[in-house]
Scaffold this motif. Structure first.
Motif, short mmCIF file in Angstrom:
data_model
loop_
_atom_site.label_atom_id
_atom_site.label_comp_id
_atom_site.label_asym_id
_atom_site.label_seq_id
_atom_site.Cartn_x
_atom_site.Cartn_y
_atom_site.Cartn_z
N ASN A 286 2.51 4.83 4.40
CA ASN A 286 3.34 4.54 5.57
C ASN A 286 2.58 3.55 6.44
O ASN A 286 1.41 3.74 6.73
N MET B 296 6.24 2.37 3.18
CA MET B 296 7.29 2.58 4.16
C MET B 296 7.01 1.83 5.45
O MET B 296 5.88 1.82 5.93
N ASN C 218 9.95 5.23 9.45
CA ASN C 218 10.58 5.07 8.13
C ASN C 218 11.77 4.10 8.13
O ASN C 218 12.90 4.48 7.87
N LEU D 44 11.58 0.86 2.67
CA LEU D 44 10.47 0.63 1.76
C LEU D 44 10.37 -0.87 1.47
O LEU D 44 11.38 -1.54 1.32
N GLU E 96 5.01 13.49 -4.49
CA GLU E 96 5.09 12.62 -3.30
C GLU E 96 5.00 11.13 -3.62
O GLU E 96 5.38 10.28 -2.81
N PRO F 100 9.60 8.94 -2.41
CA PRO F 100 10.17 7.80 -1.65
C PRO F 100 11.05 6.91 -2.52
O PRO F 100 12.06 6.38 -2.05
N LYS G 211 14.34 8.61 -3.03
CA LYS G 211 15.18 8.46 -1.84
C LYS G 211 15.92 7.13 -1.88
O LYS G 211 17.07 7.03 -1.45
N GLN H 281 17.63 5.34 1.79
CA GLN H 281 16.52 4.58 2.35
C GLN H 281 16.82 3.10 2.23
O GLN H 281 17.37 2.67 1.21
#
Lengths: 506, 485
Positions: A108, A144, A163, A166, A251, A255, A258, A264
């Motif tokens: 991030n 992100m 967020n 991406l 993890e 992302p 998503k 996203q």
């Protein structure tokens, strides 16, 4: 008489204290901005307009409108109120952003943002009120993004929305060719696909095993096994993943999932038409085309037809004029990139340049200079930019319900002669030119408080060894002053570099 | 190409005619799609070279929607169709080894592996003028290959050279056109010094040969790579078999368990009661079954190498020294399904017998400019193609895969090879059907037959004739080149 007056007075006092308590609870007081001209970016420009901001939000905009009696009124009769510029994709304001780890969907940019970066200070000075910070233009998946306002001493204070989306790159990073970059990019999603297949396969396998075990042991299968879908919390809205609770996804993959799920935004960095073709292909194949914006550079505009056909919005880089030589005739061809996209009906936003002198106002002014309308140029730096980062309902224009972000310009925002006088973000005055130390120093030579005078003719003194004429331990301050100077030089160098590049292009 | 019709011509004619007669579906389709005539063409020519050695006289070709739909002497021009006339019609030329349209970073790439696709490095947005020149010369299709300096260059791509095509889906005909590897190529130049015979120090620049010791294992590495592919495929097949067996056993077991469920339930109840009576904790019976076989770990590179080992993708190795060619042939002998193609092959003449015996095609690169690369000196030898063909080796002609502009010269280079002893029919074959066959495109390209893609040339004279100029070029059914443009 005293007895008569007392209850009235008491009542008034109670009412007052209640009112102040209420406003204290909401966090902000009311503020009213009156300006000679209000550019709303939403319909008509209002002469002698009034903007009412309550608790950080705009509650009224118009001419001669009423406002609460307790509001703080700021009057700028000779100035122009403007919604503030929106930077849809910035690679600045960070300290050592990740450009190393190829596939870093789990990172991030929040962790890279440097609140004291000179960039943010300068952004205010140029009338930018919202910035989407992204890293990894040179990666495969860069991580992100994070949307901030350029004020505050911590990232938390600066936060507008976490967020933002991406970042992905279709541009080969150093050491890679176009083919190997494409290979890595596709591998990200085929890797995800295989991971999901394995996860679902294992899950189903486990359930089947549990069913057989129950049969063998002569008992009824439990609910999850019987129904064949997850009973543990919410699941992914992706076909075939009904069995998998959200938390069971790695993890590193979540992302990306998503993105595939359509929850996203995706910003894909492209340096060429080829990269655009690749980006569109990957976005289409993995079902996130409708959430994609392309961040364009170089020859990317040559794929404008392809972009228009897919209906994908774009964010254009600093150099808006593309120059090339015809390989056969040797003739120099100039293309003004925003015009290409405007003509093809592609929604576009502009990015500020790498130096303050090429900020968003300059980019917008350049567009007007090359034949776009004022509204088109302003939209590309405010409303469209806001839309592309998912804040179309909050920022970009001066309308009721939007964030109280107002920039007071001394004149037209696109004029080279105007400057930013005040900046209000979410109802708070965060910039006042008359208190801007650097501007004062440049304009009047005024010496900032607690700093040693800077003598450009003096010999260079290493940090910490500066001879200080006065006392009160201003050693460190002298050091800061030097740093400041360095940074100025750096931006000068950048300027020069850009000029060189342009000359080369010519 | 001999100008006179070969004895096979009448046979070809009857074949084609009978095919037309037997295809009422095609004829019906003809009448249907009348509205869009922009893609309908009739080409009439005194001679149609159907395939190498087969010529039809005074014949017309009907092209619709990118394909050849009819070939007949008495063909009428449908309403709205564009008519084109010329002396000779033949299939478009195919360059099996080219760099035209490759992005620079991909051509020089050294980070590529077996799963890298050259198709991803094809830049359709620039070099349009070079593509147009090549097309005008009659080269309609090129096999591009990235990463020539890498040990494994990745998968080649067949690309249409029509500059009007801007999207990969239209331009790229095949994105896994052979896996490329290279052996012992000269390294890109750096400055170095050498002592002359008089003892003076001289500075040399330019490409340099690979160190002898670096070469030792190169052939083994190629063989080892194919072997990993073979094993990968073997493991995959094994897994599928094991999984099938396991599934069968489990299905049977499940049936049995379902049948015995009532009994199991009863027995569980009994056990539960018993445990309760004795005041003990009830324990479920332990269930055991065979573990499901694990799928082998996916590996993109090995998956491609597996295709090579199984002969699904040809392996194109650029190699020049006779010793290395011989070692390569020896080391790959065990891979019976491998389809090896050799590119460059400067010294291949001395191993011609082995190449002919193994029927390994060789892509030769006749060149006017020659090369300075120390290990590839005779790569551009104009007589190499003719000499190899005389020894019975299958010869393809390519433009060398380095210089984008060279693809344009391919017909000229072929003519030069003919001048240096290559049979003209073989040269024509090399530029058309043979390239298509070698890379599995023969069902679509390389000859003038019904159902094939309309990649056609209309010339003034037979190909390679000094007076033969290309007047019209069709690329995928689009009239891309006319004398006017």
């Amino acid at each position: 008489m005293n007895q008569q007056l007392f209850p009235t007075l008491f009542g008034a006092l109670v009412a007052l204290s209640l009112a102040s308590a209420a406003s204290a609870q909401a966090g902000d007081s009311n503020i009213v901005i009156k300006a000679g001209k209000v550019i709303t970016n939403a319909g008509e420009t209002i002469e002698n307009g009034t903007i009412v901001i309550q608790n950080g939000r705009i509650t009224a905009v118009g001419q001669g409108i009423e406002y609460p009696w307790n509001a703080e009124v700021k009057e700028y009769p000779g100035s122009v109120a403007f919604p503030g510029f929106v930077e849809a994709h910035s690679s600045r304001g960070m300290d050592r952003a990740n450009e190393n780890i190829d596939v870093a969907a789990f990172l991030n940019v929040k962790d890279s943002i440097d609140p004291v970066s000179f960039y943010f200070e300068d952004a205010l000075r140029a009338g930018v009120t919202t910035i989407n910070v992204q890293q990894g233009d040179e990666c495969v998946v860069g991580g992100m993004g994070y949307i901030v306002k350029p004020t505050g001493m911590t990232v938390e204070e600066m936060t507008v929305r976490p967020n933002s989306g991406l970042a992905m790159s279709a541009t080969p990073k150093r050491g890679k060719s176009r083919a190997t970059q494409a290979q890595s990019l596709r591998e990200v999603f085929s890797g995800l696909q295989r991971y999901l297949e394995d996860t679902v396969g294992d899950k189903r396998q486990g359930l089947d095993h549990a069913t057989r075990e129950a049969l063998y042991q002569g008992r009824e299968a439990d609910e999850e096994t019987a129904k064949g879908r997850s009973m543990a919390g919410s699941t992914w809205k992706v076909d075939g993943l009904e069995l998998i609770p959200r938390w069971e996804i790695d993890e590193k993959q979540a992302p990306l999932l998503k993105i595939v799920e359509g929850n996203q935004r995706m910003f894909v960095f492209c340096d060429s038409a080829q990269a655009v073709a690749l980006a569109l292909e990957v976005a289409t194949d993995n079902g996130f085309l409708h959430r994609t914006s392309l961040v364009l550079e170089g020859t990317s505009w040559k794929a404008a037809d392809m972009i228009a056909q897919r209906g994908v919005p774009v964010i254009l880089s600093e150099s808006l004029m593309y120059r090339e030589r015809d390989p056969v005739s040797g003739e120099m061809i100039e293309t003004f990139v925003p015009k290409v996209f405007q003509d093809k009906g592609v929604r576009f936003a502009l990015r500020g340049g790498s130096t303050a002198s090429k900020g968003l106002w300059y980019q917008a002014a350049l567009c007007v200079g090359y034949g776009l309308t004022r509204d088109q140029a302003l939209a590309a730096t405010t409303t469209t930019s806001a839309d592309l980062i998912g804040l179309g309902d909050r920022i970009g224009s001066l309308e009721v319900g939007k964030d109280g972000n107002v920039v007071i310009f001394s004149g037209d925002p696109l004029s080279v002669k105007s400057f930013v006088e005040f900046v209000v973000i979410e109802g708070e005055l965060v910039y006042d030119r008359s208190n801007d130390t650097r501007v004062l120093h440049l304009d009047t030579g005024a010496q900032p408080e607690n700093t040693a005078p800077h003598d450009p003719n003096a010999d260079f003194k290493p940090h910490g060894k500066a001879e200080v004429p006065d006392d009160d331990g201003s050693d460190t301050d002298a050091g800061e002053n030097e740093e400041e100077h360095e940074e100025d030089e750096e931006s000068d160098a950048d300027d020069k570099h850009d000029d060189d590049k342009e000359n080369e292009d010519k | 190409m001999r100008p006179s019709p070969s004895p096979l011509a009448p046979l070809g004619l009857t074949c084609c005619l009978s095919f037309v007669a037997l295809s009422p579906a095609l004829a019906a389709a003809d009448e249907e799609a009348q509205e869009d005539t922009s893609s309908v063409f009739v080409i009439r020519a005194a001679q149609v070279v159907v395939r190498p050695g087969e010529v039809l006289e005074n014949t017309a070709i009907l092209v619709r929607d990118g394909r050849i739909v009819r070939i007949a002497a008495d063909l009428e021009t449908p309403d709205g169709a564009v008519e084109v006339q010329g002396e000779v019609v033949c299939a478009g030329f195919i360059d099996p080894w080219s760099a035209l349209g490759l992005d620079g970073s991909v051509l020089d790439d050294r980070s590529s592996d077996a799963a890298t696709r050259t198709a991803d490095g094809v830049d359709l947005f620039s070099n349009d003028h070079l593509r147009a020149e090549a097309l005008r010369a009659g080269v309609t299709l090129a096999r591009l290959q990235g990463g020539y300096r890498a040990a494994v260059g990745g998968l080649g791509a067949f690309v249409r050279l029509d500059p009007a095509l801007d999207s990969a889906s239209e331009a790229i005909v095949d994105d896994s056109a052979g896996l490329a590897m290279s052996l012992g190529l000269s390294l890109p130049g750096s400055m170095r010094f050498s002592r002359g015979s008089d003892g003076s120090l001289r500075m040399l620049s330019g490409d340099r040969a690979v160190d002898v010791f670096d070469r030792v294992e190169a052939v083994d590495r190629v063989a080892a790579a194919i072997e990993t592919g073979r094993q990968y495929r073997e493991r995959e097949v094994e897994y599928r078999y094991e999984l099938e067996e396991w599934q069968k056993a489990i299905d049977e077991k499940t049936l049995k368990l379902e049948k015995d469920f009532k009994k199991a339930k009863k027995s569980r109840k009994k056990d539960q009661d018993k445990a309760e009576d004795k005041g003990k904790e009830f324990k479920e019976k332990k269930y055991k079954e065979d573990k499901r076989p694990r799928a082998p770990k996916f590996n993109a590179e090995r998956a491609e190498l597996a295709r090579v080992a199984a002969g699904e993708t040809p392996l194109v190795v650029e190699v020049h020294r006779a010793s290395e060619i011989r070692n390569l042939l020896e080391a790959t002998k065990g891979f019976t399904r491998l389809r090896l193609v050799i590119a460059g092959a400067s010294e291949s003449l001395s191993v011609a017998a082995e190449l002919a015996e193994r029927s390994v095609p060789v892509i030769v690169w006749p060149s006017l400019s020659g090369t300075s690369r120390p290990d590839e000196l005779s790569a551009s030898d104009l007589s190499l193609a003719g000499n190899l063909a005389a020894e019975g080796v299958t010869v393809l002609l390519g433009s060398g895969g380095r210089d984008a502009a060279a693809a344009r010269d391919l017909p000229l280079l072929a003519a030069l090879a003919v001048g240096h002893g290559l049979d003209p029919e073989l040269a024509f074959k090399a530029l058309t059907s043979l390239s298509a066959e070698t890379f599995d495109l023969a069902d679509r390209l390389g000859s003038v037959e019904i159902g094939k893609d309309a990649d056609l040339l209309v010339l003034d004279a037979m190909p390679f004739h000094p007076g033969a100029s290309v007047r019209y070029v069709f690329s995928g059914g689009r009239l891309a080149i006319t004398p006017e443009n």
